[in-house]
Design an enzyme around this catalytic site. Sequence first.
Site, PDB file in Angstrom:
ATOM      1  N   LYS A 218     -58.772   3.326  35.837  1.00 18.30           N
ATOM      2  CA  LYS A 218     -58.836   2.392  34.715  1.00 18.30           C
ATOM      3  C   LYS A 218     -58.285   1.018  35.103  1.00 18.30           C
ATOM      4  O   LYS A 218     -58.900  -0.010  34.856  1.00 18.30           O
ATOM      5  CB  LYS A 218     -58.073   2.957  33.521  1.00 18.30           C
ATOM      6  CG  LYS A 218     -58.151   2.081  32.276  1.00 18.30           C
ATOM      7  CD  LYS A 218     -57.256   2.590  31.160  1.00 18.30           C
ATOM      8  CE  LYS A 218     -57.715   3.906  30.594  1.00 18.30           C
ATOM      9  NZ  LYS A 218     -56.930   4.328  29.417  1.00 18.30           N
ATOM     10  N   GLU A 224     -52.824   6.336  44.660  1.00 21.14           N
ATOM     11  CA  GLU A 224     -53.591   7.300  45.445  1.00 21.14           C
ATOM     12  C   GLU A 224     -55.069   6.919  45.507  1.00 21.14           C
ATOM     13  O   GLU A 224     -55.704   6.988  46.569  1.00 21.14           O
ATOM     14  CB  GLU A 224     -53.451   8.711  44.838  1.00 21.14           C
ATOM     15  CG  GLU A 224     -52.046   9.269  44.859  1.00 21.14           C
ATOM     16  CD  GLU A 224     -51.281   8.991  43.579  1.00 21.14           C
ATOM     17  OE1 GLU A 224     -50.339   9.742  43.281  1.00 21.14           O
ATOM     18  OE2 GLU A 224     -51.623   8.018  42.860  1.00 21.14           O
ATOM     19  N   GLY A 278     -56.554   9.723  30.157  1.00 22.92           N
ATOM     20  CA  GLY A 278     -57.138  10.211  31.400  1.00 22.92           C
ATOM     21  C   GLY A 278     -57.668  11.626  31.318  1.00 22.92           C
ATOM     22  O   GLY A 278     -58.762  11.927  31.789  1.00 22.92           O
ATOM     23  N   ARG A 279     -56.897  12.526  30.696  1.00 16.37           N
ATOM     24  CA  ARG A 279     -57.321  13.922  30.623  1.00 16.37           C
ATOM     25  C   ARG A 279     -58.424  14.146  29.599  1.00 16.37           C
ATOM     26  O   ARG A 279     -58.927  15.262  29.466  1.00 16.37           O
ATOM     27  CB  ARG A 279     -56.113  14.815  30.350  1.00 16.37           C
ATOM     28  CG  ARG A 279     -55.313  14.469  29.105  1.00 16.37           C
ATOM     29  CD  ARG A 279     -53.966  15.194  29.130  1.00 16.37           C
ATOM     30  NE  ARG A 279     -53.070  14.832  28.045  1.00 16.37           N
ATOM     31  CZ  ARG A 279     -52.272  13.775  28.051  1.00 16.37           C
ATOM     32  NH1 ARG A 279     -52.288  12.939  29.067  1.00 16.37           N
ATOM     33  NH2 ARG A 279     -51.451  13.535  27.042  1.00 16.37           N
ATOM     34  N   GLU A 364     -50.024  18.584  30.463  1.00 17.86           N
ATOM     35  CA  GLU A 364     -49.704  17.158  30.380  1.00 17.86           C
ATOM     36  C   GLU A 364     -49.605  16.732  28.921  1.00 17.86           C
ATOM     37  O   GLU A 364     -48.852  15.820  28.578  1.00 17.86           O
ATOM     38  CB  GLU A 364     -50.756  16.324  31.112  1.00 17.86           C
ATOM     39  CG  GLU A 364     -50.344  14.865  31.306  1.00 17.86           C
ATOM     40  CD  GLU A 364     -51.247  14.122  32.270  1.00 17.86           C
ATOM     41  OE1 GLU A 364     -50.935  14.084  33.470  1.00 17.86           O
ATOM     42  OE2 GLU A 364     -52.278  13.579  31.814  1.00 17.86           O
ATOM     43  N   HIS A 395     -58.452  41.732  40.997  1.00 14.89           N
ATOM     44  CA  HIS A 395     -57.970  42.330  42.243  1.00 14.89           C
ATOM     45  C   HIS A 395     -56.793  41.555  42.818  1.00 14.89           C
ATOM     46  O   HIS A 395     -56.453  41.735  43.989  1.00 14.89           O
ATOM     47  CB  HIS A 395     -59.112  42.411  43.255  1.00 14.89           C
ATOM     48  CG  HIS A 395     -60.191  43.373  42.845  1.00 14.89           C
ATOM     49  ND1 HIS A 395     -60.206  44.687  43.252  1.00 14.89           N
ATOM     50  CD2 HIS A 395     -61.263  43.215  42.038  1.00 14.89           C
ATOM     51  CE1 HIS A 395     -61.259  45.298  42.722  1.00 14.89           C
ATOM     52  NE2 HIS A 395     -61.911  44.430  41.980  1.00 14.89           N
ATOM     53  N   LYS A 517     -43.668   9.004  40.317  1.00 11.69           N
ATOM     54  CA  LYS A 517     -44.414   7.899  40.940  1.00 11.69           C
ATOM     55  C   LYS A 517     -43.463   6.770  41.345  1.00 11.69           C
ATOM     56  O   LYS A 517     -43.561   6.224  42.442  1.00 11.69           O
ATOM     57  CB  LYS A 517     -45.464   7.343  39.968  1.00 11.69           C
ATOM     58  CG  LYS A 517     -46.680   8.223  39.756  1.00 11.69           C
ATOM     59  CD  LYS A 517     -47.634   7.510  38.817  1.00 11.69           C
ATOM     60  CE  LYS A 517     -48.882   8.313  38.552  1.00 11.69           C
ATOM     61  NZ  LYS A 517     -49.808   7.619  37.640  1.00 11.69           N
TER      62      LYS A 517
END
Length: 555
Positions: A218, A224, A278-279, A364, A395, A517
Amino acid sequence: MTDATFKQATDLKAWQALVNHHNEVGRNIVLKEAFDNDPERFNKYTRTFKNSADGREILFDYSKNFLADDTLKLLTDLAREAGVEKLRDRMFNGDHINFTEDRAVYHVALRNVSNQEMKVNGKSVVEDTNSVLDHMKEFSEQVRSGEWKGYTGKKIKSVINIGIGGSDLGPVMVSESLKAYGDRSLQMHFVSNIDGTDIAEALKESDPETTLFLIASKTFTTAETVTNATTAKQWFLKSAKQEDVAKHFVALSTNKDEVSKFGIDPKNMFGFESWVGGRYSVWSAIGLSVAIYIGFDNFKEFLAGAHAMDQHFLKTPLEDNIPVIAGLLSVWYSDFYGAQTHLVAPYDQYMKRFPAYLQQLTMESNGKAVTRSGDYVKYTTGAVFWGEPGTNSQHSFFQLLHQGTKLIPADFIMAAETQNPVQDGLHHRMLASNFLAQTEALMVGKTPDEVKAEGAPEELIPHKTFLGNRPTTSILAEKITPGTLGALIAYYEHMVFVEGAIWNINSFDQWGVELGKALAKKVQKDLETEGAGGSGHDASTSGLIAAFKAKAGLK
């Protein structure tokens, strides 16, 4: 700014009524007996969602949950007293319910395919949202058709989406889940980790002449993402010229200055508003990689499925409101039974990334310990979400579900119709048999007498006994179409909303992400500064910095 109009959940009359109900009835519910005593239990506690996006149905079976006759009524009383409906309506009205950031929470507007009136700060958002969708349609169709060409005139063959958090988890999950609808001539890569291996592996499988990069940030300043994007550009410029960047790099961002500085043509910039978290952003321009891969018509159906669930959530009475019931059950288990985790097991290989996507959405959002009035909560919030696809998960960790000491509510998800009817559907029938058998086994268990009747030696009877009475929700779709997937994601979004409203927390900020961060920037400076470094940290961190520098050959 705080919102003092909401109380601690434990101060609500409905909460105390639930405490009494749990003590008198809830803690003594035996699901097997509940079914024996009520032949209509399945019909009583199932809800069917009819998806207007594709005409298909999704069955939600809540009957294997700890629900007695009065439980659902008492839970919906809690929802009403906690103001779930009022807060929901405020969200759909575009109010700034994310009060710590003074923003609307309006991802529902991104999938408003019926073009209902939706406003933020008195201004309609419909026109701008549709404009971005039109831009996405035009661009995605150009890439898919080959009209959009690389700097040597070749068709795009690889798409690398570079983002992190919601800018990665949403696109990769949806692209994987809808792979059956994807254009297999396109190789899709999703790069998020700052670990250089992530971008290196994607580039090894790509050709600069035929690769399109989607840079999803954004602000276009996410450390990153910008670092990975810069690495990608450096790789690209080994074969091409600076002016060629515009044909191979696209920005999903709102920061025109930074985008231009990077070399991306602002015409190839796809924006979204500050009210898109964001999510919750896969519905926005962040979903461009999805639109390219599955085609814009399928992407539009994906939006329409979510919109249909939005309308159900907005208009259906609480007692029959599917996301509301899910959110209430989550609170019921978390705060009255002490459950700390929530398992999601999709019986669909394409949906293998669905639990990872839900981890960000749920944890979050509701990993908060302070109420909207600024007080520390007096109860548990934010269950740990986790999961893997069935039957693989059976399993690995299902042993703990069946015979462990922890209560783990679980969602089982499956479609009646497979995308791949291998061996005339044999694989899918085997998959379905496991999907159905596991929830039954978790509920009924196996008594010592049943084990003994099977001829087990006396000393093995305790080891082969299953207590059962483990709660599950079964979600049975007709088929995992784009519309169905959209509805399922919106279902979990609104479940999270209901939880947060009852817990009286802000589900829409994420300040906890920021501390790490900020500290990482200081540590990175220490790593890049000559000398032992590490001053101003605790002894452990300082020691680790020194050890890392020594082992990595840094001065």
